[in-house]
Design an enzyme around this catalytic site. Sequence first.
Site: not given
Length: 222
Positions: A149, A113, A140, A111
């Site tokens: 997250d 973020h 990140s 992911n």
Amino acid sequence: MSATPLKVAVLASGRGSNLAALLAARDRGELPVDFVLVGSDKASAHALQLAKAAGIATLALSPRNYPDRRSFDLDLLARIAASGADILVLAGFMRVLDGEALAPWIGRVINIHPSLLPKYRGLHTHRRALEAGDREHGASVHYVTAELDGGPLIAQARITVHPDDDEDTLAQRLLPLEHRLLPTVLSLMASRRLRWSDDGAQLDGQPLRTPLALGEHGLHLP
Ligand code: GRF
């Protein structure tokens, strides 16, 4: 590098500029992967249009058609598995994936973020960095776990916060770095240099003690 290109699915809820950056990197020959599916929880997501224009299969599933979050996530990830994807990239996918649905995918989902995790998990990261008076902000890329997250960090890009910055100026300066960060991390997965281990990310068989840092010429590799 392995002869078989990694098969990649992408989930995005909106604009899709990170998806566009992935496709552009592939088109420049910097990202040797096959994009097998782009999915969204929003039928109107611009990301789906980008995927269609690039000839990639798309999937739009509405959470409203499911009794609960878990059944939506299970179906979504089953369909992604059916696409043959090895890796799933969350590129602006604005939902938390259920732990049970995610379990078979642990180590294969990343992911991006917009904060220097572990700071500011969740929403409104630019505002929260400004409110905290941070001098530095960033983005990140991390492995996804059931914790929002919260999975192991892989790489980060940093920007300096200026006194006259607002949420929009921070987002504008950070986004081009996100567009370099995500394809670079995925290319490390494509070359099998970056791998998941139960202790976190590993690069070339060594644990990543700190996230890789994006510099002017790409990631600083240890
Ligand atoms: C990006 O800021 C990303 O970091 C966050 O959501 C945004 C998605 O933007 N997770 P886009 O849809 O890729 O343009």
